[in-house]
Structure formats: C-alpha cells, structure tokens
Design a protein around this motif. Structure first.
Motif, PDB file in Angstrom:
ATOM      1  N   ASN A 187      15.490  -5.774  -3.931  1.00 33.40           N
ATOM      2  CA  ASN A 187      15.346  -5.753  -5.487  1.00 33.40           C
ATOM      3  C   ASN A 187      16.052  -4.231  -5.798  1.00 33.40           C
ATOM      4  O   ASN A 187      15.951  -4.095  -7.227  1.00 33.40           O
ATOM      5  N   ASN A 188      16.731  -3.724  -5.110  1.00 28.38           N
ATOM      6  CA  ASN A 188      17.086  -2.407  -5.495  1.00 28.38           C
ATOM      7  C   ASN A 188      18.599  -2.161  -5.306  1.00 28.38           C
ATOM      8  O   ASN A 188      19.150  -2.626  -4.331  1.00 28.38           O
ATOM      9  N   ILE A 189      19.280  -1.404  -6.096  1.00 26.42           N
ATOM     10  CA  ILE A 189      21.049  -1.313  -5.955  1.00 26.42           C
ATOM     11  C   ILE A 189      20.935  -0.100  -5.349  1.00 26.42           C
ATOM     12  O   ILE A 189      20.650   1.155  -5.670  1.00 26.42           O
ATOM     13  N   ASP A 190      21.816  -0.103  -4.169  1.00 23.83           N
ATOM     14  CA  ASP A 190      21.987   1.082  -3.293  1.00 23.83           C
ATOM     15  C   ASP A 190      23.698   1.095  -3.292  1.00 23.83           C
ATOM     16  O   ASP A 190      24.048   2.106  -2.454  1.00 23.83           O
ATOM     17  N   ASN A 191      24.303   0.522  -4.109  1.00 24.63           N
ATOM     18  CA  ASN A 191      25.775   0.640  -4.220  1.00 24.63           C
ATOM     19  C   ASN A 191      26.345   0.608  -2.662  1.00 24.63           C
ATOM     20  O   ASN A 191      27.420   1.421  -2.427  1.00 24.63           O
ATOM     21  N   GLU A 192      25.910  -0.184  -1.738  1.00 27.54           N
ATOM     22  CA  GLU A 192      26.317  -0.572  -0.625  1.00 27.54           C
ATOM     23  C   GLU A 192      27.007  -1.916  -0.176  1.00 27.54           C
ATOM     24  O   GLU A 192      25.966  -2.890  -0.501  1.00 27.54           O
ATOM     25  N   PHE A 193      28.057  -2.240   0.288  1.00 25.16           N
ATOM     26  CA  PHE A 193      28.454  -3.592   0.428  1.00 25.16           C
ATOM     27  C   PHE A 193      27.992  -3.949   1.675  1.00 25.16           C
ATOM     28  O   PHE A 193      28.266  -3.203   2.820  1.00 25.16           O
ATOM     29  N   LYS A 194      27.309  -5.187   1.764  1.00 28.65           N
ATOM     30  CA  LYS A 194      27.042  -5.751   3.027  1.00 28.65           C
ATOM     31  C   LYS A 194      27.403  -7.365   2.951  1.00 28.65           C
ATOM     32  O   LYS A 194      27.608  -8.021   1.936  1.00 28.65           O
ATOM     33  N   ALA A 195      27.962  -7.931   4.171  1.00 28.80           N
ATOM     34  CA  ALA A 195      28.204  -9.318   4.252  1.00 28.80           C
ATOM     35  C   ALA A 195      28.089  -9.634   5.718  1.00 28.80           C
ATOM     36  O   ALA A 195      28.040  -8.841   6.757  1.00 28.80           O
ATOM     37  N   GLY A 196      27.936 -10.992   5.700  1.00 24.97           N
ATOM     38  CA  GLY A 196      27.727 -11.433   7.151  1.00 24.97           C
ATOM     39  C   GLY A 196      28.134 -13.130   7.102  1.00 24.97           C
ATOM     40  O   GLY A 196      28.101 -13.693   6.318  1.00 24.97           O
ATOM     41  N   LEU A 197      28.591 -13.428   8.458  1.00 23.19           N
ATOM     42  CA  LEU A 197      29.210 -14.942   8.395  1.00 23.19           C
ATOM     43  C   LEU A 197      28.321 -15.230   9.883  1.00 23.19           C
ATOM     44  O   LEU A 197      28.259 -14.406  10.855  1.00 23.19           O
ATOM     45  N   GLY A 198      27.877 -16.430   9.869  1.00 22.94           N
ATOM     46  CA  GLY A 198      27.313 -16.893  11.331  1.00 22.94           C
ATOM     47  C   GLY A 198      27.092 -18.437  11.440  1.00 22.94           C
ATOM     48  O   GLY A 198      27.517 -19.183  10.636  1.00 22.94           O
ATOM     49  N   PHE A 199      27.170 -18.908  12.507  1.00 19.33           N
ATOM     50  CA  PHE A 199      26.938 -20.553  12.819  1.00 19.33           C
ATOM     51  C   PHE A 199      25.934 -20.581  14.101  1.00 19.33           C
ATOM     52  O   PHE A 199      25.988 -19.865  14.935  1.00 19.33           O
ATOM     53  N   ASN A 200      25.421 -21.984  14.063  1.00 20.76           N
ATOM     54  CA  ASN A 200      24.838 -22.359  15.373  1.00 20.76           C
ATOM     55  C   ASN A 200      25.219 -23.738  15.701  1.00 20.76           C
ATOM     56  O   ASN A 200      26.030 -24.143  14.652  1.00 20.76           O
ATOM     57  N   LEU A 201      24.457 -24.435  16.084  1.00 24.12           N
ATOM     58  CA  LEU A 201      24.823 -25.856  16.422  1.00 24.12           C
ATOM     59  C   LEU A 201      24.285 -26.829  15.616  1.00 24.12           C
ATOM     60  O   LEU A 201      24.237 -27.847  15.725  1.00 24.12           O
ATOM     61  N   ILE A 202      23.613 -26.213  14.329  1.00 23.86           N
ATOM     62  CA  ILE A 202      23.255 -27.132  13.252  1.00 23.86           C
ATOM     63  C   ILE A 202      23.850 -26.679  11.912  1.00 23.86           C
ATOM     64  O   ILE A 202      24.143 -27.496  11.225  1.00 23.86           O
ATOM     65  N   ASN A 203      23.987 -25.425  11.697  1.00 26.01           N
ATOM     66  CA  ASN A 203      24.486 -25.143  10.303  1.00 26.01           C
ATOM     67  C   ASN A 203      25.376 -23.746  10.700  1.00 26.01           C
ATOM     68  O   ASN A 203      25.389 -22.925  11.327  1.00 26.01           O
ATOM     69  N   ALA A 204      26.157 -23.515   9.432  1.00 22.86           N
ATOM     70  CA  ALA A 204      26.978 -22.209   9.230  1.00 22.86           C
ATOM     71  C   ALA A 204      26.594 -21.571   7.941  1.00 22.86           C
ATOM     72  O   ALA A 204      26.338 -22.360   7.010  1.00 22.86           O
ATOM     73  N   ASP A 205      26.668 -20.228   7.927  1.00 22.07           N
ATOM     74  CA  ASP A 205      26.291 -19.707   6.723  1.00 22.07           C
ATOM     75  C   ASP A 205      26.952 -18.264   6.476  1.00 22.07           C
ATOM     76  O   ASP A 205      27.524 -17.925   7.443  1.00 22.07           O
ATOM     77  N   GLY A 206      26.670 -17.965   5.280  1.00 27.03           N
ATOM     78  CA  GLY A 206      27.377 -16.544   4.869  1.00 27.03           C
ATOM     79  C   GLY A 206      26.639 -15.925   3.922  1.00 27.03           C
ATOM     80  O   GLY A 206      26.219 -16.802   3.039  1.00 27.03           O
ATOM     81  N   PHE A 207      26.826 -14.598   3.687  1.00 25.03           N
ATOM     82  CA  PHE A 207      25.958 -13.740   2.803  1.00 25.03           C
ATOM     83  C   PHE A 207      26.948 -12.617   2.290  1.00 25.03           C
ATOM     84  O   PHE A 207      27.528 -12.044   3.186  1.00 25.03           O
ATOM     85  N   ALA A 208      26.636 -12.306   0.982  1.00 24.49           N
ATOM     86  CA  ALA A 208      27.281 -10.991   0.611  1.00 24.49           C
ATOM     87  C   ALA A 208      26.545 -10.266  -0.365  1.00 24.49           C
ATOM     88  O   ALA A 208      25.870 -10.727  -1.060  1.00 24.49           O
ATOM     89  N   LYS A 209      26.472  -8.973  -0.219  1.00 22.75           N
ATOM     90  CA  LYS A 209      25.791  -7.997  -1.266  1.00 22.75           C
ATOM     91  C   LYS A 209      26.714  -7.127  -1.612  1.00 22.75           C
ATOM     92  O   LYS A 209      27.198  -6.088  -1.152  1.00 22.75           O
ATOM     93  N   ILE A 210      27.138  -7.516  -2.977  1.00 24.01           N
ATOM     94  CA  ILE A 210      28.295  -6.702  -3.461  1.00 24.01           C
ATOM     95  C   ILE A 210      28.093  -5.739  -4.771  1.00 24.01           C
ATOM     96  O   ILE A 210      27.513  -6.534  -5.825  1.00 24.01           O
ATOM     97  N   PRO A 211      28.299  -4.633  -4.732  1.00 23.95           N
ATOM     98  CA  PRO A 211      28.169  -3.640  -5.721  1.00 23.95           C
ATOM     99  C   PRO A 211      29.275  -4.022  -6.952  1.00 23.95           C
ATOM    100  O   PRO A 211      30.509  -3.794  -6.367  1.00 23.95           O
TER     101      PRO A 211
END
Length: 773
Positions: free
Chosen positions: A236-260
């Motif tokens: 809930n706080n803005i820290d002006n830091e970019f974060k991202a991730g990608l991943g998969f397993n034998l059921i699903n694949a996902d990705g997320f990004a925290k973008i200032p």
C-alpha cells in the motif's frame, strides 16, 4: 636507537594501524537493519515493534558486544535516523522522525503491534499480541508439500484449521463450514476462494503483502465471518522501486510487476493462467481425478460418453496507487478470478448421433477505491467504496433422457466504509467507523423437460457502527483490545450488539496469558439443494437469510490460552468453546436421512489446540501440534432433539513438520493425521423393496483415519546483480495413501444399496521455476 631503527618501528606501527583499521572496517560493515534487530532481540531479550516500511532499506553497523542496550540504541538512532523508544526493559518501538518545515509536515501513524512469536512454524509467519496470526508471503520460508506461498493452503498448517476434503474452498476453522469464513482482498469481500474448483488458492501470493488470520477476538471493524477472518492485503506504499517476476509450475504460469509511474504514482499488475488446456502433466492428472470424481463429467451413463473436456482458469490483479500529497492517498483496486469447464456429451440412440456441450463457469470480480487522509500526527481516516460480483453458471445436458438444466447463482455485494484511527500515544489507540452494505443474491433454475423455471432474488441492506480501544500498559506487559459492533438490518428490524475482546498479559518474562472472546452475526450462507447441482462439481450456492426458514447466523466464542516462549522454544495451549445458532440442514451438506429435510438448528464445539515449536539455530524449525474437540449438532426436530456429531467433527488431529534451511536451500518434511470424518451407515436389515435407504443413527460411525506425508524443497540463486531465480519441487502424499474423505450410499438400477467413496489426492508431484527482477 638508530634512524633506521626508528624508521622500521614507524613503518611497523603504520602497517599495524592500517590492519587494525581494515579489521574494524570489516567488522563494522553495514548490514540490513532487520538482521541487526534479530541479533539484538536474542542478545538483550527484547522485542522491537515497527511498521515494515519504517525499516525498509535501512542499514547499520552491528553494535559492539560490550555495549549496554541503551548505548546500542543510541548508535542505531544516529546511523538510521530513526527513533528507538524503550517503553520498558523489553519492548521497543521504532518510528520515523517527524519532520517540521515551513512548507510541509510529515506524519506517520504507528501501528500498535507486538510480535509475540516470530518465525511461527516457518519464516514469514508471526503471532501478534492480539491473538491474530500474520503471514507475509514475501518473507515466507517453506512448508511441507508447498513450493509457493499459497495463502489458503498455508493457513491449514495452523492449529485448529483444516479442510476435511483437502480443498481451499472448504476450510473448516474450529468446526465451522467454509462460508463462515470472511475472505477479504484489500478490504473487499470475496465469494470465491479457489482455482481448479478448490485445489489452488484464487489469490496470487506474489502480489500479497500480508495476510491477517483471526480465529477469535476479532477486531470490531470486521463483520460477518462467524468462524474466522482471512484478511489479505496488497502493498500500500509507494517506494519508487521497480519489481517484477515470472514463474510457472505444472499447473499454471504467472507474472507480476510493481511499476513506479512517477514520484507519486505506482501501478501493481499480476496475471496467472492455467496451462492445463495446453499441456497435460502428472499434477493435472491427479487434480483432475480428485476434483471431477463423482461428477457428471465422469459419471456419464452407459448410453453416453463425455469427452473433449477443456478446463482452464485465470486471475488478473491491478492496483493503482496515487499519493495526492503527503497526507492524502488514493488507491484503486481490481481483481478478476475465473474458472471454466467445457465438455461434450455424446450419445447414439436409434442409430442417431447426438452431441451437446455441458459447461460450468465460476468467477468473482472485485473492484473498489480507497481514500486515506492523515489529518495530523494522531488522527487518520480511511474510506472505501467497493463492489464484489460472484457468478456461478452451469448448463448440463442429459442426452439419454432429453434433459437440459441451466443453473445460475449470482451475488452482488456493494459496500461503503469509513474507518477512523486515533492514536493518542503508544499506549492508547482508538478505532471507530461505519459500514453500509447491500447484498443481493439470485438463484436461477431452468429445466426443459418438463418445462420449469424458477428465479429467486433476495436483497439485504445493513448498517453497522463500531468502536474499539487498544490499551498497552507502561511496561508493555498488558495489552487490552475492547470493542463493540452494532449491526442493524432494517428489512427484519433486527439489531445486533456484538462485543469483542482481546486480552494479553505477559508474566514471568516468558509466559503469556491470552483471553479472547466475540459475538458475531452473518446474513449470507451456502447451501446444497442436490448433490449433483452444478454438474456435481461446485455444489454449493450462496443464499441470503430471510428471517424465516433461513435465519441470520449468530455465534458466540470464548477462548483462553497459555503460551511459553524462550530460547526459540514455543509451547502453546489454547482451549475454546463456540456456539453457532441458525444453521440449516441444507447448509451442512448431509448425504444421509437428512439430505432432503429442511430444519434449523445449531452446533457447539469445545476443543483444545496444543503446539510445540522448537527452532535450532537459524537453520532448523520443528513443530508438532495436536487438536482435540467435540463438535455436535442440535436440531429440535431431528434425532428426537438429541445432539449428534457434526459433519466436520474431526475429533483428533496431529500435524508434524520440520524445515531445514542452509544458505539458499530450503527443505521441508511433514506428516498430517486426523481421525476419520463422521458418516452414517445404512441399516443391514433394510428392505430392498421399499425403494429407499433406511439409515442408522446420524453420524454414528467414522471413516478410517486420514494420514498424509508431504515434502518440498527450493533453491535460490542469482542470475545477475539485479535478478535471481528459484527452483522448487514438492510431493504431496508421498506414500500415495488412499485416504477416503467421504462416503455415501444410493440405490442402483437393481434397487440395491451401492456404496460411493470419494478419495483424496494420490501422490502428486509438482515443480516450479521463478525469476525475480
């Protein structure tokens, strides 16, 4: 002494000073502040309380071993520019310094939370002094059978919480049904909790900042959830830091990004999708066998064939953060969760080929906007407007009998909240507020042969006001949270007064007494009309109380616990009693003589949860928990009014687990055992000609004991200076034990009693790979 002698001594002293300075520099190398705090907690037997954002990215040098506590705190205060307030000889509050300038004033509202137990079972799980448990997926260690921090799977490792059928859509907290759990996603109520119709949590753990779990002593700001509160919160706080991730397993694949996006704005995105419609894996095979057993998909009659099944799920999360000013913040939330199953049903009758498409769709959409205002250093308000929409649709064809059944269950939940926080000082905090909600639930059934259509919609509007005071003694040994919630339902002209209590008293330094209590009410519940509703896969549908044959649920609960925590040894014992009134037979899922009976009753559960958790150094954590309870129904019109065992009466439950961490490698091994679920047997002298089954006393027999062993392992390594990767592997039910999780009986075509058994997941492997940037 000669000049050369003086020169030699001078050179020796010079190099000796350089070596000493270098050694001191190495010793005083900067470390993350959180690492230093853990060292100081062990050394001085103290506890630090702080907001995560306060110490984020803060570093310091480890104070010398010969310093007193106040001297060490002064050094940290200078290096970190933070304030360390020593409330007594054990409790220390860390806070940001208030900056006053001619232009702006910066406030930070401190959260009164003392961490009673850190690393509860594993890293990332902590117990607070108000009786709640907090899970932080970002800091999550590892648990047996899990390679990812699945929120709703993780909480089933906690004492007093289990699922009688291994799903996250049927979590039983102290004997309650799943609909008695309030699931909040960033403050918005959710009516769907699982993907793959219950085997996977519907909430992406990599975008969840923290999860607060309450089994009792709930804060007055929470309504509903007569069994538990599961409050999931995004960053809930803005820290002006970019974060991202990608991943998969034998059921699903996902990705997320925290973008200032700018200094004042940030966008958080995530998406997850199953790969089950693209590739078949051993994990999918086991999940498919478990979920779709005993459903219309696998129970096609001999004249028809079900094939070409297509199944997938996805979820999308979005959160937009905008700091309008240093005292005003706006947050926009969005979540869409979706599951869909399609399959063809083919039949050949009188040399004619027919094919129809049966389908099942389940989705939950949630959206809202939140505005937070810090009026000054002691007063802040948070207001939120939110909408949650749940929709369950099914079209089911029975070609042989020329039948088509359409079913729909839809929930509309709109709410407006105002929350007021007043922090007088570290010892007194007051929380008050108002909540309005409008919940509309509709149910549709449409049959073609014979023609029949039923559409029922109910709406309930409710108003609630609440207030609560949190008091902390000067010595920080006593913590009292006392509040009340007033609920008004104009439609029924009903008023509920719900007191809430959380009391914690530390004594003899290492012991703590905990007393919790609450009254609660709930107007929405889930029922089962027929076991083959919604293709027999997602049988439960949401309905609203009508103050007639579906009463408002009311609960009372009290518990008392003793906890001992010293030298990384935790011994905990908690006994409780809970009484819930207003349940119906339709909400309990009976599959015996009460399956088609409509009655109103109650259940009462008395139990004890015991936990022994020992951490060896920083690398090994081992625990064993035991739960015992008696959980009984009482229906005045059933069983001659006598109590009988609850469908979720799991009398004994034992969980053992151990985790091992060395450098970047983590390993976990665990064992789960509990006594069998109650069941009802047919009478052996039943007359096969009366076209019905005569049963013995309800829930008078138990299934065989349940036993499951799991293991998991992860390894993390750096890809570059800015990215890292994690690989993981897990095995659920290592021994492939055939656990029977449900049994019921019906009559076959020869009017003979047939026994149906539902089995748990067999041996289920899974692997994962993730990259974080």
């Amino acid at each position: 002494m000669s000049r050369n002698g003086y020169l030699s001594i001078s050179c020796l002293l010079f190099f000796l000073n350089v070596a000493i300075l270098k050694a001191q520099t190495i010793q005083k190398e900067k470390q993350p502040l959180i690492t230093i705090l853990k060292v100081l907690e062990e050394k001085y037997n103290v506890r630090f309380s702080y907001v995560d954002e306060t110490i984020k990215n803060k570093t310091a040098s480890l104070p010398n071993d010969d310093l007193f506590l106040d001297e060490a705190l002064k050094l940290l205060k200078t290096e970190t520019q933070l304030d360390f307030e020593l409330l007594d000889n054990r409790f220390i509050v860390i806070k940001k310094r208030i900056e006053n300038t001619t232009e702006t004033t910066t406030f930070q509202t401190q959260r009164l939370e003392e961490i009673v137990v850190s690393n509860y079972l594993t890293t990332g799980i902590t117990k607070l002094n108000d009786g709640s448990l907090t899970i932080k997926p970002e800091a999550f260690g590892i648990l047996p059978g899990l390679i990812e921090p699945d929120v709703l799977q993780t909480i089933q490792s906690l004492p007093g919480i289990l699922s009688t059928d291994e799903t996250v859509s049927n979590i039983n907290v102290r004997g309650g049904t799943h609909d008695q759990n309030l699931l909040l996603w960033d403050g918005i109520k959710m009516y769907q909790s699982g993907h793959f119709f219950g085997l996977i949590s519907a909430f992406n753990p990599y975008t969840t900042k923290r999860v607060n779990v309450y089994k009792n002593g709930t804060s007055a700001k929470y309504g509903d959830g007569i069994s538990s509160i599961i409050d999931m919160q995004l960053p809930n706080n803005i820290d002006n830091e970019f974060k991202a991730g990608l991943g998969f397993n034998l059921i699903n694949a996902d990705g997320f990004a925290k973008i200032p996006l700018s200094r004042k704005t940030e966008l958080q995105l995530s998406s997850r999708r199953s790969v089950t419609d693209l590739i078949l894996t051993p994990t999918y095979d086991q999940y498919f066998k478990r979920i779709f057993q005993d459903s219309d998909l696998t129970n096609a009659n001999r004249n028809s064939i079900s094939q070409n099944e297509q199944f997938y799920f996805y979820d999308v999360t979005l959160k937009f953060l905008y700091d309008v000013s240093k005292t005003d913040k706006i947050r926009i939330h969005f979540l869409n969760v979706n599951n869909r199953l399609d399959y063809d049903e083919q039949s050949t009758i009188n040399d004619r080929n027919d094919a129809f498409n049966s389908k099942l769709s389940q989705k939950n959409l949630a959206t809202g906007i939140t505005y937070t205002k810090n009026w000054n250093e002691v007063l802040s308000t948070t207001s939120q407007i939110a909408l949650s929409n749940y929709d369950l649709d099914a079209t089911n064809y029975d070609i042989t009998n020329n039948l088509r059944l359409i079913q729909e269950n839809e929930v509309y939940d709109g709410s407006a909240k105002l929350d007021i926080n007043y922090t007088h000082n570290h010892h007194l905090k007051i929380n008050s507020g108002y909540q309005f909600s409008e919940v509309g639930i509709s149910n549709l059934e449409d049959v073609n042969n014979p023609v029949f259509r039923s559409y029922i919609k109910e709406v309930i509007r409710s108003h609630a006001v609440y207030t609560e005071a949190n008091l902390l003694s000067n010595t920080a040994k006593t913590n009292l949270k006392l509040g009340a919630r007033l609920n008004h339902i104009p439609k029924f002209n009903m008023l509920f007064i719900e007191p809430r209590l959380s009391f914690s008293q530390r004594f003899l330094n290492n012991f703590r007494l905990e007393i919790l209590g609450e009254f609660k009410s709930q107007t929405s519940t889930q029922i089962i009309d027929l076991q083959n509703d919604f293709l027999g896969i997602e049988k439960r549908r949401w309905i609203l109380s009508n103050n007639n044959d579906i009463p408002v649920l009311k609960s009372k609960q009290a518990s008392i616990g003793i906890h001992y925590n010293k030298n990384k040894l935790l011994i905990s014992a908690e006994t409780y009693i809970k009484k819930v009134d207003g349940i119906t037979t339709r909400s309990q899922g009976f599959q015996n003589q009460y399956q088609f009976v409509k009655a109103i009753g109650s259940y009462e559960i008395k139990g004890i949860d015991v936990l022994l958790n020992k951490q060896f150094y920083e690398s090994v954590s081992t625990w064993i928990s035991y739960s015992y309870n008696t959980n009984n129904y009482t229906f005045n019109t059933l069983n001659d009014g006598k109590p009988f065992p609850n469908n979720a009466d799991i009398r004994h439950a034992v969980t053992f687990g151990s985790t091992y961490t060395i450098n970047n490698f983590k390993f976990a091994l665990g064992l789960n055992w509990h006594s069998g679920k109650p069941t009802t047997l047919p009478n052996t002298n039943d007359d096969p000609n009366d076209n019905e089954i005569t049963y013995s006393n309800p829930n008078s027999t138990n299934l065989k004991d349940y036993l499951r062993a799991d293991c998991s392992a992860t390894y993390q390594f750096n890809i570059s200076n800015t990215s890292k990767a994690t690989v993981g592997a897990s095995v659920w039910n290592i021994s492939n034990k055939k656990n029977v999780i449900n049994t019921y009986y019906n009559l076959d075509s020869n009017n003979q009693i047939a026994k149906v058994e539902n089995q748990s997941l067999g041996i289920t492997p899974n692997v994962s790979f993730r990259v974080h940037f």
